[in-house]
Scaffold this motif. Structure first.
Motif, PDB file in Angstrom:
ATOM      1  N   LEU A   1      65.717 -87.913  27.749  1.00  0.00           N
ATOM      2  CA  LEU A   1      66.013 -88.429  26.412  1.00  0.00           C
ATOM      3  C   LEU A   1      65.411 -87.537  25.327  1.00  0.00           C
ATOM      4  N   VAL A   2      64.177 -87.099  25.524  1.00  0.00           N
ATOM      5  CA  VAL A   2      63.543 -86.196  24.553  1.00  0.00           C
ATOM      6  C   VAL A   2      64.319 -84.884  24.482  1.00  0.00           C
ATOM      7  N   MET A   3      64.739 -84.376  25.617  1.00  0.00           N
ATOM      8  CA  MET A   3      65.475 -83.111  25.637  1.00  0.00           C
ATOM      9  C   MET A   3      66.851 -83.247  24.977  1.00  0.00           C
ATOM     10  N   LEU A   4      67.419 -84.425  24.989  1.00  0.00           N
ATOM     11  CA  LEU A   4      68.669 -84.646  24.249  1.00  0.00           C
ATOM     12  C   LEU A   4      68.433 -84.511  22.742  1.00  0.00           C
ATOM     13  N   VAL A   5      67.287 -84.974  22.276  1.00  0.00           N
ATOM     14  CA  VAL A   5      66.929 -84.778  20.864  1.00  0.00           C
ATOM     15  C   VAL A   5      66.731 -83.289  20.580  1.00  0.00           C
ATOM     16  N   VAL A   6      66.105 -82.574  21.508  1.00  0.00           N
ATOM     17  CA  VAL A   6      65.923 -81.125  21.356  1.00  0.00           C
ATOM     18  C   VAL A   6      67.278 -80.438  21.214  1.00  0.00           C
ATOM     19  N   GLU A   7      68.210 -80.780  22.075  1.00  0.00           N
ATOM     20  CA  GLU A   7      69.556 -80.190  22.000  1.00  0.00           C
ATOM     21  C   GLU A   7      70.197 -80.479  20.650  1.00  0.00           C
ATOM     22  N   GLN A   8      70.064 -81.709  20.195  1.00  0.00           N
ATOM     23  CA  GLN A   8      70.638 -82.081  18.900  1.00  0.00           C
ATOM     24  C   GLN A   8      69.990 -81.263  17.776  1.00  0.00           C
ATOM     25  N   ALA A   9      68.674 -81.144  17.788  1.00  0.00           N
ATOM     26  CA  ALA A   9      67.965 -80.380  16.757  1.00  0.00           C
ATOM     27  C   ALA A   9      68.411 -78.919  16.763  1.00  0.00           C
ATOM     28  N   GLN A  10      68.554 -78.346  17.935  1.00  0.00           N
ATOM     29  CA  GLN A  10      68.986 -76.953  18.034  1.00  0.00           C
ATOM     30  C   GLN A  10      70.398 -76.769  17.493  1.00  0.00           C
TER      31      GLN A  10
ATOM     32  N   TYR B   1      73.554 -91.734  26.337  1.00  0.00           N
ATOM     33  CA  TYR B   1      74.483 -91.697  25.214  1.00  0.00           C
ATOM     34  C   TYR B   1      73.716 -91.725  23.907  1.00  0.00           C
ATOM     35  N   GLN B   2      74.384 -91.222  22.865  1.00  0.00           N
ATOM     36  CA  GLN B   2      73.775 -91.197  21.541  1.00  0.00           C
ATOM     37  C   GLN B   2      73.945 -92.559  20.881  1.00  0.00           C
ATOM     38  N   THR B   3      72.919 -92.967  20.159  1.00  0.00           N
ATOM     39  CA  THR B   3      72.959 -94.216  19.400  1.00  0.00           C
ATOM     40  C   THR B   3      72.769 -93.884  17.925  1.00  0.00           C
ATOM     41  N   GLU B   4      72.807 -94.907  17.114  1.00  0.00           N
ATOM     42  CA  GLU B   4      72.611 -94.727  15.678  1.00  0.00           C
ATOM     43  C   GLU B   4      71.228 -94.140  15.370  1.00  0.00           C
ATOM     44  N   ASN B   5      70.254 -94.459  16.218  1.00  0.00           N
ATOM     45  CA  ASN B   5      68.887 -94.004  15.949  1.00  0.00           C
ATOM     46  C   ASN B   5      68.259 -93.299  17.155  1.00  0.00           C
ATOM     47  N   GLY B   6      69.011 -92.406  17.773  1.00  0.00           N
ATOM     48  CA  GLY B   6      68.473 -91.632  18.881  1.00  0.00           C
ATOM     49  C   GLY B   6      69.404 -91.569  20.066  1.00  0.00           C
ATOM     50  N   PHE B   7      68.825 -91.755  21.258  1.00  0.00           N
ATOM     51  CA  PHE B   7      69.597 -91.722  22.497  1.00  0.00           C
ATOM     52  C   PHE B   7      69.122 -92.858  23.394  1.00  0.00           C
ATOM     53  N   ALA B   8      69.993 -93.285  24.297  1.00  0.00           N
ATOM     54  CA  ALA B   8      69.644 -94.382  25.201  1.00  0.00           C
ATOM     55  C   ALA B   8      70.216 -94.104  26.582  1.00  0.00           C
ATOM     56  N   TYR B   9      69.762 -94.912  27.534  1.00  0.00           N
ATOM     57  CA  TYR B   9      70.198 -94.825  28.924  1.00  0.00           C
ATOM     58  C   TYR B   9      70.479 -96.236  29.401  1.00  0.00           C
ATOM     59  N   GLY B  10      71.670 -96.435  29.958  1.00  0.00           N
ATOM     60  CA  GLY B  10      72.064 -97.732  30.502  1.00  0.00           C
ATOM     61  C   GLY B  10      72.648 -98.649  29.453  1.00  0.00           C
ATOM     62  N   LYS B  11      73.511 -99.544  29.902  1.00  0.00           N
ATOM     63  CA  LYS B  11      74.108-100.553  29.025  1.00  0.00           C
ATOM     64  C   LYS B  11      73.941-101.909  29.675  1.00  0.00           C
ATOM     65  N   PRO B  12      73.175-102.797  29.086  1.00  0.00           N
ATOM     66  CA  PRO B  12      72.401-102.597  27.861  1.00  0.00           C
ATOM     67  C   PRO B  12      71.305-101.570  28.092  1.00  0.00           C
ATOM     68  N   PRO B  13      70.781-100.972  27.007  1.00  0.00           N
ATOM     69  CA  PRO B  13      69.790 -99.910  27.161  1.00  0.00           C
ATOM     70  C   PRO B  13      68.547-100.356  27.927  1.00  0.00           C
ATOM     71  N   VAL B  14      68.171 -99.568  28.920  1.00  0.00           N
ATOM     72  CA  VAL B  14      66.936 -99.803  29.674  1.00  0.00           C
ATOM     73  C   VAL B  14      65.921 -98.697  29.381  1.00  0.00           C
ATOM     74  N   ALA B  15      66.352 -97.709  28.593  1.00  0.00           N
ATOM     75  CA  ALA B  15      65.476 -96.626  28.149  1.00  0.00           C
ATOM     76  C   ALA B  15      66.050 -96.083  26.851  1.00  0.00           C
ATOM     77  N   ARG B  16      65.142 -95.595  25.984  1.00  0.00           N
ATOM     78  CA  ARG B  16      65.630 -95.057  24.712  1.00  0.00           C
ATOM     79  C   ARG B  16      64.580 -94.131  24.098  1.00  0.00           C
ATOM     80  N   VAL B  17      65.072 -93.256  23.238  1.00  0.00           N
ATOM     81  CA  VAL B  17      64.222 -92.462  22.367  1.00  0.00           C
ATOM     82  C   VAL B  17      64.704 -92.762  20.954  1.00  0.00           C
TER      83      VAL B  17
END
Length: 89
Positions: free
Chosen positions: A50-59, A4-20
């Motif tokens: 997570l990095v590829m989610l940023v790529v999608e957002q940038a595109q 999911y998207q966060t205020e400062n990137g993307f994360a995985y799991g709740k609570p986050p266990v991974a993030r970009v």
């Protein structure tokens, strides 16, 4: 767990266990500062997604990416089709 998207990137799991951690810079760039995956989940491709989610957002937003994070830089450099997205500060 889900991505999911966060205020400062993307994360995985709740609570986050991974993030970009990514931030917009001006009107044309997204800076990737950091990626993190908890020890027990490493090696499963989560950080790459997570990095590829940023790529999608940038595109979608017509932005380029400044990969300050060495892992993000490596992921982007592995895909020649993404080279046009990579820039510097």
């Amino acid at each position: 767990m889900e991505y999911y998207q966060t205020e400062n990137g993307f994360a995985y799991g709740k609570p986050p266990v991974a993030r970009v951690v990514a931030r917009r810079s001006g009107s044309d760039k997204i800076i990737i500062d950091h990626t993190y995956v908890s020890t027990e989940l490493r090696g499963q491709g989560i950080a790459r997604i997570l990095v590829m989610l940023v790529v999608e957002q940038a595109q979608k937003e017509g932005r380029s990416i400044v990969p300050l994070c060495s892992y993000a830089a490596r992921v982007l450099n592995e895909k020649p089709e993404l080279s046009a997205l990579i820039t510097s500060l």
